[in-house]
Every structure is written in structure tokens, then in C-alpha cells.
Write a protein that holds these residues in place. Structure first.
Motif, PDB file in Angstrom:
ATOM      1  N   SER A  72     -14.159   6.674  -3.584  1.00 60.38           N
ATOM      2  CA  SER A  72     -14.211   6.011  -2.362  1.00 60.38           C
ATOM      3  C   SER A  72     -15.267   5.791  -1.777  1.00 60.38           C
ATOM      4  CB  SER A  72     -12.923   6.799  -1.245  1.00 60.38           C
ATOM      5  OG  SER A  72     -13.932   8.163  -1.017  1.00 60.38           O
ATOM      6  N   VAL A 127     -12.876   2.028  -3.151  1.00 63.60           N
ATOM      7  CA  VAL A 127     -13.337   2.761  -4.469  1.00 63.60           C
ATOM      8  C   VAL A 127     -14.710   2.209  -4.720  1.00 63.60           C
ATOM      9  CG1 VAL A 127     -11.115   3.090  -5.324  1.00 63.60           C
ATOM     10  CG2 VAL A 127     -12.157   1.027  -5.801  1.00 63.60           C
ATOM     11  N   LEU A 129      -6.366  13.737  -6.668  1.00 57.32           N
ATOM     12  CA  LEU A 129      -6.114  12.233  -6.722  1.00 57.32           C
ATOM     13  C   LEU A 129      -4.720  11.991  -7.131  1.00 57.32           C
ATOM     14  CD1 LEU A 129      -7.063   9.387  -6.498  1.00 57.32           C
ATOM     15  CD2 LEU A 129      -7.770   9.479  -8.788  1.00 57.32           C
ATOM     16  N   LYS A 182      -4.934  -1.172  -2.340  1.00 53.64           N
ATOM     17  CA  LYS A 182      -5.430   0.176  -2.232  1.00 53.64           C
ATOM     18  C   LYS A 182      -6.637   0.204  -1.450  1.00 53.64           C
ATOM     19  CE  LYS A 182      -2.288   1.980  -4.719  1.00 53.64           C
ATOM     20  NZ  LYS A 182      -1.488   3.347  -4.301  1.00 53.64           N
ATOM     21  N   VAL A 223      -7.817   3.256  -8.043  1.00 51.23           N
ATOM     22  CA  VAL A 223      -7.769   4.592  -7.275  1.00 51.23           C
ATOM     23  C   VAL A 223      -8.779   5.467  -8.050  1.00 51.23           C
ATOM     24  CG1 VAL A 223      -5.659   3.922  -6.111  1.00 51.23           C
ATOM     25  CG2 VAL A 223      -5.807   5.197  -8.369  1.00 51.23           C
ATOM     26  N   SER A 254      -3.599  -0.660  -8.834  1.00 55.72           N
ATOM     27  CA  SER A 254      -3.062   0.642  -8.971  1.00 55.72           C
ATOM     28  C   SER A 254      -4.098   1.613  -9.936  1.00 55.72           C
ATOM     29  CB  SER A 254      -1.720   0.612  -9.809  1.00 55.72           C
ATOM     30  OG  SER A 254      -0.993  -0.249  -8.940  1.00 55.72           O
ATOM     31  N   ASN A 303       0.844  -1.283  -0.078  1.00 53.98           N
ATOM     32  CA  ASN A 303      -0.067  -0.158  -0.153  1.00 53.98           C
ATOM     33  C   ASN A 303       0.717   1.189  -0.003  1.00 53.98           C
ATOM     34  OD1 ASN A 303      -2.013   1.757   0.094  1.00 53.98           O
ATOM     35  ND2 ASN A 303      -2.728   1.405   2.310  1.00 53.98           N
TER      36      ASN A 303
END
Length: 727
Positions: free
Chosen positions: A429, A701, A468, A698, A425, A422, A383
Motif C-alpha cells: 500500500s 497499492v 493480506l 481497491k 491487493v 482484485s 469495494n
């Protein structure tokens, strides 16, 4: 009658009347002068005579103008250069042996380089002019480098030698030791300031071409010896940076110390404030040297120590900050802390080193791909920020692009999940979704509560306004992850479950990315269209079937991909893949459902488990209206969440099949007719990505998902003439 070129050359001669006027008018003359002026003109004799007189000038401006004019004339006319090369070269070598101003020396070096490199096809010119003078030029250049000139001039000298030496290898055989010492002088690292990047690359480029001085027979052996010496140099620097870490490293070094002649222990009397930056810079020099050596060819085949190169790459990538100290010595706390602080730099250098191996060794690296990809996957599963993941993604993409496809199914699936984390993201969220749902419910509340209002300019005072990808490396990491994922999805060893999950995530990103403001993604306004184009290409490629059948996602892809933004050829290829006629007739069954699963009801147990490991969890639909559906859209100015009411979801109309007994039954198994909807919003309910169950993925999301909602049709009595509801 004189033509225009002849008249212009005569006019240029008037501007060269004196030495001072020649230096003053030189920039304009060089801009105007072309090869047509020097092709056939009665003033050529005057032109060459004027250049020769300027070369013999005792004034610095006139001599500099003469050298520059001779250089440009040699570039534009090969015949004039061959005719006057002996005179011009003699004067230029005399200038290099004297203590002249730097501009004059630069002009002389450029003139000599053109004469030595331009007429390689004229053997008599090479024998009479170049061979007797090239060694003199090399000796004068080495003397100028030893005089510690300015950085720009030093780089020019090294680059010139790197071009001249491979052209005359036998003539430089006696100068090999002097040239090698000159290169190693700048490749030995420096502290506290590191070696200049331009100086490092120039020196490394010259050092890589020196094995050519061994001739056709000895060049291969000399190249292999240079690689082994460079490996010894790299291992020495690396062991100095890991002196306080012995777990898993000292045993490896002890095994290879006899082969590489690595020192068994590091002197404890040295100042770590100097040795650590020095050895770190040496390790950086090692990576650049290996890259240039692997990129330099030899006339005969050479044996490359791939196993030794692979071991060093693994040692760099597996460096950690944990582990016990050496068994036979005391660990200094300051030394250990400094060595632990440079571990991220070791990882970055290791990735650059792996990129060099992948580019130059290619398929020869096939037997060692599992070890390299496992190390990269372990780093990508952590992470970490996007800027820290960028070197590992670059290394992975180089391996996937230049080497054979991965033959290990385990590595392929593991890397796909790591790269996918990756990219996720980009999606909103869980907190953004919860906030949007609360806002929607508050707006529908009938208990008299005040509705939340947003005022103009309120986003300036909002503390939660975050970007972001705040750094440029963060945006690059997302783009390179898309490129790596495209290569991984083409691997035949990828499991259907992982492929299905990847496609669903990409579709969710494609639905949400056009709604996301470009400034909320990055301060660079070009990142949003680049990312959208890559996601569209990935979804289109995954949505296309074979030449005989199209995927179930045909309508979905056609609705989501904006073909107007692509060029005509790409649009034609995409339409050809999607709408190819079924000739010959379809004689085999459609692909398995799990390879094309776009609906939640088609998700299997294994795919659900992988989705939860990636932090993707199902969000139950909370809208009370069965017809309208709410999705999330972030306001471009203040990131406010506002509801959007799309049209009805696409329908799957079954044929020749009875109606399900219950509304919650799964999708019909008969062949269906797909009716694509008109709006451009994603259909139906949404999937939310909950909190991750592992610490190596991650954050959460949101993923949009199309879910089929079948409702039971009421029974119709054909014998009745009244409405069933009125009964």
C-alpha cells in the motif's frame, strides 16, 4: 496340484465355519479376496454353498456376513453372480420387506444394486431376473424411505434409486408419481434448519432422472414440464423473499405471473422468522435441481427455455437492499430488514445458478452473455472483501471458460479492469511505501537524529501485523481472478490500453511477490507458490510474441520467470515461444508500442486515465543518489521496510542515431540492442499507486516500473590532447 489361490480360498472357508466367526473375520476376508480366488477353483461350490447358508441364517451377524460376501463375490466374478443371482436376489428382497437392523438393510440394498446394474449386456439375464424384481425393489425402497430412517441410510436409498431408475425407465413408469412425491418431500425446504446438503443432492439427482420414465417420446416433454415447474417453484420462493421490495421487481413479476403462475401477493399473517429461512432454503433447492436437470440428457432433442432461465438469473443478481415498498401495502420494518439481510445469499445463489447455466448450456448462452457479465462486473467493481467477491469471480470464470469469447468490447474491457482490481491487493500500500521512504531518509539524515532500530522479537508486539488474505476464500478469490484475467487477456476485443496496463500490473506483482513473505500473504503457506506460479504464467504468455518476433519484454520475462520450478515440457514450450527462429524472414513491422508499453514514457493519455481510476499513481523518485535506486522489501518476520540497492538498470543502446539534445528526451526511436542485467531485482525507479479516485476500486497499492534514464553524452574534441575537465 493346487495353486496358491486355491489354497487361500480353502483357508478362507475355514474362517467361515460358524456364523459368529464369519462376522468376526469378514473384514479380513474381504481384504484378501480377489478375482483370482474365484476364477477357477475346485472349492467354488463350497464357497457359494456357504454364502447361501449364511443368507438363510437366523442370526443377524451371519445374515449380514452372507450379504456382504455375496456383494463382494458379485463384484469379483460376473459369472458366479449370474448363476446365483435369482436365489440371492430373492433373499435380499425378503430382507428389505422385513424390519431388520440397519447394517443388514444396507448390505441388502448394495447387493440388489450390483445385480441390477452389473449385467446390462446380458439380455436374457435382464429379462428373467432383473425386470421381474426391479419394481419390487423400488417399492421396498420407497417404503423404507417413508419410514424415516437415519440420514446416511436415506441417502443410500436415494442414490440407489437414482442409478436403477434410468436403467429400467419403462418398468418405473407406474412408479413415477410415488418417486416424484418422495423427492419433493425432501426438496421443499425446511426451517429453521436448512436441508442437509447430502440429502438435497441425492433427492435432486433422483428427481432429475424421473423424466426418463416417459419413454423415448414422452421423456423430452416430461423433462421440459419438470423444468417449467421448477422455475415456478423458484419464482414463488424468490417473490416471497422480496415481498417488501417492489421497485423494478413487481412489474417484472406481474408480466410473468400468468406464465409462471406466481402468486400475486404474499400472506402477511405468516411469521417472517419462519417463512424467510424456509423460502431461502427452497431457493437453494431450486438451484441444485436446475443444475441436475440441465446435466441430465434425454434420448431425443429437447427445447430448453433459455430466456426464462436467464431472466431468473438476472433477478437474483440484481437484488438490492434499496428501493421502495409495495404501492398497495404497508411495509413491516422487521420484514424488510430480514429480507435485506438475505440479499448477499441471493447473490451467492445467483452465482451458483449462473455457473450451472454456463457449464451445461455453453454456446447456447451466447445471446445472453452481455446481461450476465454486466451484472457480474457491477458487483466486482464494488469495494468489497475478497471472500465476498469469490462467488462473482467463480461465475465469471465459468462463463469465460465454457462459453464463446465475449463479443462486446465494452464488457471485455470493463471486466478486465474489475478483475485487475482484485489482483492489485497483492502489492504494498501507499502507507508502506511512505514509511519505507521515511525510514530511508531518516537513515541518511546527518542532523544527529537517532536511527530507528528493530529488536529481535519486536514483531510480537507490533499491532500493524496484518495478513493480506486472512480467510481461505480471500486467497481463492485472488487465484480465480488470475485465471479469469488469463482468459480476458486472450480476447481479441480487449483494447491495447487495457492490455498494456494489465501487463504492467502483472510485471509489478511478479517483481514484488518473491520479496513478500508468504506468511504476510496468507496463513496458508501453499498460497504464495500457487499465486507466484500463476503470475509467472500470465507474464510469460503476455511477454511472448508471435512465431516470427519476440516481445520487447523478452529479457525481462526471462529474468523474472523461474523456469526451474516448472516441468520439462512447460519449460520447453516457453523457450520455444520466446526463442523461435525468425523463419521466414521478418517482413512486417513490430507490434504497436502501446501493446508492449513497459515504460512510463510510453504511456498514453487513455492508459494514464485508466491507471488513475484503478488507484495507480506515479510516485516521484526521491533518492538523491543518481546511481543507486531504492525499492521496498518487507521483512518476513516483522514487516519492517528495508532498502535494497539493485544493480544498474538495463540499457538501450541506440545505433546510427544522434544523441538527444536534452537529458529528459524520450527514448530513441531507432532500433536498439537490449543488454539484460545480471541481478534479479527490478530495474530503476518505482511507480506508486495513490489513493483511488473512485469508491468502487481497491485500496492503493504500489507498482514497480522500469523507466529509462538517458543522459546526454559530453562532446569530445578529437583535436585536443588534454582532458576537457581540466580546461
Amino acid at each position: 496340484m493346487e495353486n496358491d489361490a486355491t489354497i487361500q480360498l480353502k483357508t478362507l472357508l475355514l474362517h467361515l465355519a460358524t456364523d459368529i466367526s464369519s462376522a468376526q473375520n469378514l473384514p479380513h476376508i474381504l481384504d484378501i479376496l480377489t478375482s483370482e480366488h474365484l476364477s477357477s477353483s475346485p472349492h467354488l461350490t463350497k464357497w457359494t454353498s456357504r454364502i447361501l447358508s449364511l443368507l438363510h441364517s437366523k442370526d443377524a451377524p451371519g445374515k449380514w456376513a452372507g450379504l456382504c460376501l455375496a456383494h463382494r463375490t458379485s463384484l469379483l466374478s460376473k459369472s458366479i453372480m449370474i448363476e446365483h443371482a435369482q436365489q440371492w436376489l430373492t433373499i435380499a428382497l425378503r430382507v428389505l420387506s422385513r424390519k431388520e437392523a440397519t447394517p443388514i438393510l444396507k448390505a441388502a440394498v448394495n447387493l440388489c444394486r450390483i445385480m441390477f446394474c452389473s449385467a446390462m449386456d446380458v439380455s436374457e439375464f435382464q429379462r428373467q431376473v432383473c425386470l421381474p424384481n426391479v419394481t419390487k425393489f423400488t417399492a421396498a425402497t420407497i417404503a423404507l424411505c417413508d419410514g424415516e430412517p437415519e440420514l446416511e441410510f436415506k441417502v443410500l436409498l436415494l442414490n440407489t434409486l437414482a442409478r436403477v431408475v434410468p436403467l429400467y425407465p419403462n418398468a418405473h413408469r407406474s412408479s413415477h408419481s410415488a418417486l416424484s412425491g418422495l423427492c419433493l418431500k425432501y426438496l421443499n425446504g425446511s426451517a429453521p434448519l436448512p436441508t442437509s446438503v447430502t440429502l438435497l443432492r441425492s433427492s435432486s439427482r433422483l428427481y432429475a432422472v424421473l423424466p426418463a420414465t416417459g419413454g423415448k417420446v414422452g421423456a423430452s416433454n416430461l423433462w421440459k414440464k419438470t423444468v417449467e415447474e421448477t422455475l415456478t417453484f423458484g419464482w414463488t420462493a424468490f417473490s416471497s423473499l422480496r415481498s417488501s421490495f417492489s421497485e423494478g421487481l413487481c412489474g417484472f413479476l406481474a408480466t410473468n405471473a400468468g406464465f409462471y403462475n406466481i402468486p400475486g401477493s404474499i400472506s402477511r399473517n405468516e411469521d417472517v422468522q419462519v417463512t424467510i429461512p424456509l423460502n431461502l432454503d427452497r431457493l437453494r433447492c431450486f438451484v441444485v435441481i436446475i443444475n441436475d436437470l440441465l446435466g441430465t440428457g434425454t434420448q431425443r432433442s429437447v427445447q430448453v427455455p433459455i430466456g426464462s432461465l436467464h431472466k431468473f438469473a438476472i433477478a437474483l443478481l440484481t437484488s438490492t437492499t434499496a428501493g421502495r415498498g409495495p404501492d398497495n401495502g404497508h411495509v413491516d420494518i422487521s420484514t424488510r430488514s430480514l429480507e435485506a439481510s438475505v440479499v448477499p445469499t441471493l447473490w451467492k445463489l445467483g452465482c451458483e445458478y449462473v455457473i450451472s447455466l454456463a457449464i451445461h448450456l455453453r454456446h447456447h448462452l451466447t445471446s445472453h452473455l452481455n446481461g450476465l457479465t454486466s451484472c457480474l462486473a457491477s458487483h466486482l467493481e464494488q469495494n468489497s472483501a475478497g471472500s465476498q467477491r469469490l462467488p462473482f469471480l467463480d461465475a465469471l470464470y465459468s462463463i469465460l471458460d465454457h462459453c464463446f469469447p465475449l463479443h462486446s468490447d465494452v464488457s471485455c474491457n470493463r471486466l478486465t479492469k474489475a478483475v485487475l482490481s482484485s489482483i492489485t491487493v497483492i502489492l504494498p500500500s501507499q502507507s508502506d511505501l511512505d514509511q519505507s521512504i521515511d525510514t530511508i531518509q531518516a537513515g541518511r539524515s546527518k542532523k544527529g537524529k537517532k536511527r530507528a532500530r528493530a529488536y529481535e522479537g519486536d514483531e510480537v508486539f507490533k499491532a500493524s501485523r496484518n495478513v493480506l488474505c486472512p480467510l481461505s476464500d480471500d486467497g481463492k478469490s485472488v487465484l480465480i481472478a488470475c485465471d479469469a484475467l488469463a482468459l480476458l487477456l486472450r480476447n481479441p476485443g480487449l483494447s491495447p490500453v487495457t492490455h498494456s496496463l494489465s501487463v504492467r500490473v502483472l510485471l509489478s506483482i511478479l517483481f514484488f511477490l518473491p520479496q513478500r513473505p508468504s506468511l504476510s500473504l496468507s496463513s496458508d503457506s501453499t498460497l504464495h507458490p500457487k499465486l507466484l506460479q500463476k503470475i509467472q504464467a500470465l507474464v510469460t504468455e503476455s511477454g511472448c510474441g508471435t512465431t516470427n518476433t519476440a516481445s520487447k519484454s523478452l529479457g525481462l520475462v526471462l529474468r523474472a520467470v523461474d523456469l526451474s520450478k516448472t516441468d520439462d515440457n512447460a519449460c520447453q514450450r516457453t523457450l520455444d515461444l520466446l526463442l523461435h527462429p525468425r523463419i521466414p524472414p521478418l517482413v512486417r513491422s513490430l507490434p504497436h508500442v502501446e501493446t508492449l508499453s513497459l515504460f512510463l514514457s510510453e504511456e498514453g493519455t487513455e492508459e494514464a486515465r485508466d491507471r488513475e481510476l484503478l488507484g495507480l499513481s506515479v510516485l516521484q523518485h526521491q533518492a538523491t543518489d543518481p546511481v543507486q535506486t531504492t525499492i521496498v522489501d518487507l521483512d518476513q518476520e516483522n514487516h519492517r521496510v528495508r532498502p535494497i540497492t539493485p544493480a544498474k538498470p538495463p540499457l538501450l543502446i541506440p545505433t546510427n542515431k544522434p544523441t538527444p539534445a536534452h537529458p529528459g528526451d524520450s527514448l530513441p526511436h531507432a532500433e536498439s540492442t537490449y543488454i539484460p542485467p545480471k541481478p534479479s531485482y527490478p530495474p530503476a525507479t518505482a511507480l506508486a499507486l495513490g489513493p483511488p479516485t473512485r469508491t468502487t476500486v481497491k485500496p492503493e497499492v504500489i507498482m514497480a516500473e522500469a523507466v529509462e534514464e538517458d543522459q546526454a553524452m559530453p562532446a569530445i574534441d578529437l583535436d585536443s590532447d588534454s582532458d576537457p575537465d581540466s580546461q
